[in-house]
Design a protein around this motif. Structure first.
Motif, short mmCIF file in Angstrom:
data_model
loop_
_atom_site.label_atom_id
_atom_site.label_comp_id
_atom_site.label_asym_id
_atom_site.label_seq_id
_atom_site.Cartn_x
_atom_site.Cartn_y
_atom_site.Cartn_z
N UNK A 153 0.83 -1.20 0.00
CA UNK A 153 0.00 0.00 0.00
C UNK A 153 0.87 1.26 0.00
N UNK A 154 1.95 1.24 0.79
CA UNK A 154 2.84 2.41 0.85
C UNK A 154 3.54 2.64 -0.48
N UNK A 155 4.03 1.57 -1.08
CA UNK A 155 4.72 1.70 -2.37
C UNK A 155 3.76 2.26 -3.42
N UNK A 156 2.52 1.77 -3.42
CA UNK A 156 1.55 2.26 -4.39
C UNK A 156 1.27 3.75 -4.18
N UNK A 157 1.19 4.17 -2.91
CA UNK A 157 0.96 5.58 -2.62
C UNK A 157 2.13 6.44 -3.05
N UNK A 158 3.35 5.96 -2.81
CA UNK A 158 4.55 6.69 -3.24
C UNK A 158 4.57 6.85 -4.75
N UNK A 159 4.28 5.79 -5.44
CA UNK A 159 4.32 5.83 -6.91
C UNK A 159 3.22 6.69 -7.49
N UNK A 160 2.14 6.87 -6.73
CA UNK A 160 1.04 7.71 -7.22
C UNK A 160 1.41 9.19 -7.21
N UNK A 161 2.42 9.55 -6.39
CA UNK A 161 2.81 10.94 -6.28
C UNK A 161 2.07 11.71 -5.21
N UNK A 162 1.06 11.10 -4.59
CA UNK A 162 0.29 11.75 -3.55
C UNK A 162 0.97 11.50 -2.20
N UNK A 163 1.84 12.40 -1.80
CA UNK A 163 2.60 12.20 -0.57
C UNK A 163 2.28 13.25 0.50
N UNK A 164 1.52 14.29 0.14
CA UNK A 164 1.19 15.36 1.08
C UNK A 164 -0.11 15.03 1.83
N UNK A 165 -0.57 15.92 2.71
CA UNK A 165 -1.83 15.68 3.44
C UNK A 165 -3.07 15.87 2.57
N UNK A 166 -3.06 15.27 1.41
CA UNK A 166 -4.21 15.25 0.51
C UNK A 166 -3.99 14.10 -0.46
N UNK A 167 -5.05 13.47 -0.91
CA UNK A 167 -4.88 12.40 -1.87
C UNK A 167 -5.93 11.32 -1.73
N UNK A 168 -5.96 10.39 -2.68
CA UNK A 168 -7.02 9.37 -2.70
C UNK A 168 -6.98 8.40 -1.52
N UNK B 74 -1.17 11.55 3.04
CA UNK B 74 -1.71 10.49 2.21
C UNK B 74 -0.90 9.20 2.37
N UNK B 75 0.41 9.32 2.56
CA UNK B 75 1.24 8.13 2.75
C UNK B 75 0.84 7.36 4.00
N UNK B 76 0.66 8.08 5.11
CA UNK B 76 0.29 7.40 6.35
C UNK B 76 -1.13 6.86 6.27
N UNK B 77 -1.98 7.54 5.52
CA UNK B 77 -3.33 7.02 5.32
C UNK B 77 -3.29 5.70 4.56
N UNK B 78 -2.36 5.58 3.61
CA UNK B 78 -2.21 4.31 2.88
C UNK B 78 -1.83 3.19 3.83
N UNK B 79 -0.91 3.48 4.75
CA UNK B 79 -0.54 2.51 5.77
C UNK B 79 -1.76 2.12 6.60
N UNK B 80 -2.56 3.11 6.97
CA UNK B 80 -3.75 2.84 7.75
C UNK B 80 -4.76 1.99 7.01
N UNK B 81 -4.90 2.19 5.73
CA UNK B 81 -5.85 1.38 4.95
C UNK B 81 -5.45 -0.09 4.97
N UNK B 82 -4.16 -0.36 4.85
CA UNK B 82 -3.70 -1.75 4.90
C UNK B 82 -3.94 -2.34 6.30
#
Length: 382
Positions: free
Chosen positions: A19-34, A238-246
């Motif tokens: 999930x983290x790798x996917x978020x990094x590759x998406x470019x959404x690393x700030x406090x906003x994102x999918x 958004x990165x930490x949110x990706x971690x939370x989703x997993x």
């Protein structure tokens, strides 16, 4: 030196990495994102509320929650004395005054009868009670069947501190869904983690919108930077949110693992006189931490003795929260006490409870407990 067995370490694996790798590759690393939007939606759905706002800590969530229900300078807020200091600190951030109330000795949760007494006392003096903030201790929900109507009758908002209780229930209803707003924590030692993080959950759309606004420095929706009130830099990335989703995907499995550990502790200590598990009868707890209380007059040893023995084997334990009325920073604060929190602090001990503990680590813990019980009673543990 042996590897330390920690009390409640993060339980992270390949799913979180993906999930983290996917978020990094998406470019959404700030406090906003999918991922941030999806995480808020997924947590609200899990808790059963209309919405959620992800922030960078449980403390931030508590601060915004209190602001959201209208707590202001000079107000009184009823807070359990047995809690982590963040609950009381958030009250101070606003310039309000925490008044502490004691706990039910069986669960560590706030004593609802005492809250009733305290509300009557404060209102008879003409005090404005801005909120009641119950805390779901060690993963067990407060007696909301008693507390919710009490607060409603008094006309006082209930702000649920569910930082330790995501995944728990009270009579079939999820932790975090009882108050006008609730605060969750995703700190590194919680049932699930985003490294650091928290969330407000509520059915009150206006409250959540206000919290989201304040959490982003209260910036107005203009092309330029404009601010009409003081805001805060509280949003989750958004990165930490990706971690939370997993982590959320794996939450039920992590709860099951902690429950297995609690059941093992229950079997080990069942034959030991004077030792009890706090909240052992709560089958709806997420079992975040397994806590025992030790009556040294009955068993001949203290909680501190077991803690010292385990520490000698590089096994981490922790005393129960040092009550707020004992804290120097709250010296002189008003409190309604029975001695229950003091006894839990003196006689309680939190044992390694993490879902990520390996079988080898768990074996070390129970072997060390067996050694201790044998040496202090002459009878091996179950």
């Amino acid at each position: 030196m042996r590897e330390t067995v920690y009390l409640s370490p993060p339980d992270i694996g390949p799913l979180e990495e993906s999930y983290l790798v996917a978020a990094l590759r998406s470019g959404w690393v700030a406090p906003v994102g999918p991922d941030l939007q999806a995480f808020e939606h997924d947590v609200a759905e899990r808790v059963g509320t209309g919405g959620a706002v992800a922030v960078n800590s449980g403390t931030a969530a508590l601060h915004l929650a209190l602001l959201g229900v209208g707590v202001g300078p000079g107000d009184v807020v009823i807070v359990p004395t047995l809690t982590f200091i963040a609950t009381a600190n958030a009250v101070r951030y606003i310039g309000a005054r925490p008044v502490f109330v004691d706990c039910d000795p069986r669960t560590g949760n706030v004593d609802v009868g005492l809250v009733d007494d305290l509300l009557r006392r404060l209102r008879s003096r003409g005090e404005r009670v801005g909120a009641v903030v119950p805390v779901d201790m060690f993963g067990s929900c407060v007696d909301y069947t008693g507390l919710v109507p009490l607060c409603a009758e008094a006309g006082v908002p209930l702000v649920e501190d569910a930082a330790e209780a995501l995944g728990s229930h009270h009579r079939g209803r999820p932790a975090g869904s009882f108050g006008q707003v609730a605060a969750l924590s995703f700190n590194g030692n919680k049932i699930m983690t985003t490294s650091g993080g928290g969330m407000l959950v509520s059915d009150d759309a206006a409250l959540l919108a206000k919290a989201r606004h304040l959490a982003t420095q209260a910036r107005e929706p203009t092309p330029h930077y404009e601010h009409r009130e003081t805001g805060y830099n509280y949003r989750l990335s958004n990165l930490l949110a990706a971690l939370g989703r997993a982590q959320l995907v794996r939450l039920d499995g992590m709860i099951s693992r902690r429950r297995q550990l609690r059941d093992q502790y229950a079997k080990v200590f069942a034959p030991v006189p004077g030792v009890e598990l706090v909240g052992i009868d709560d089958v709806d707890s997420n079992c975040w931490l397994t806590v025992i209380t030790v009556d040294d007059e009955h068993c001949g040893w203290r909680a501190a003795d077991l803690a010292a023995h385990l520490a000698g084997g590089s096994i981490e334990t922790r005393p129960v929260w040092n009550p707020m009325h004992r804290q120097p920073v709250f010296a002189g604060a008003e409190s309604l006490l029975t001695g229950a929190a003091d006894r839990l602090f003196t006689h309680g001990l939190a044992l390694p409870s993490g879902s990520g503990l390996t079988e080898q680590q768990v074996g070390r813990v129970f072997e060390a407990i067996d050694e201790f019980l044998t040496s202090h009673s002459g009878v091996p543990a179950a």
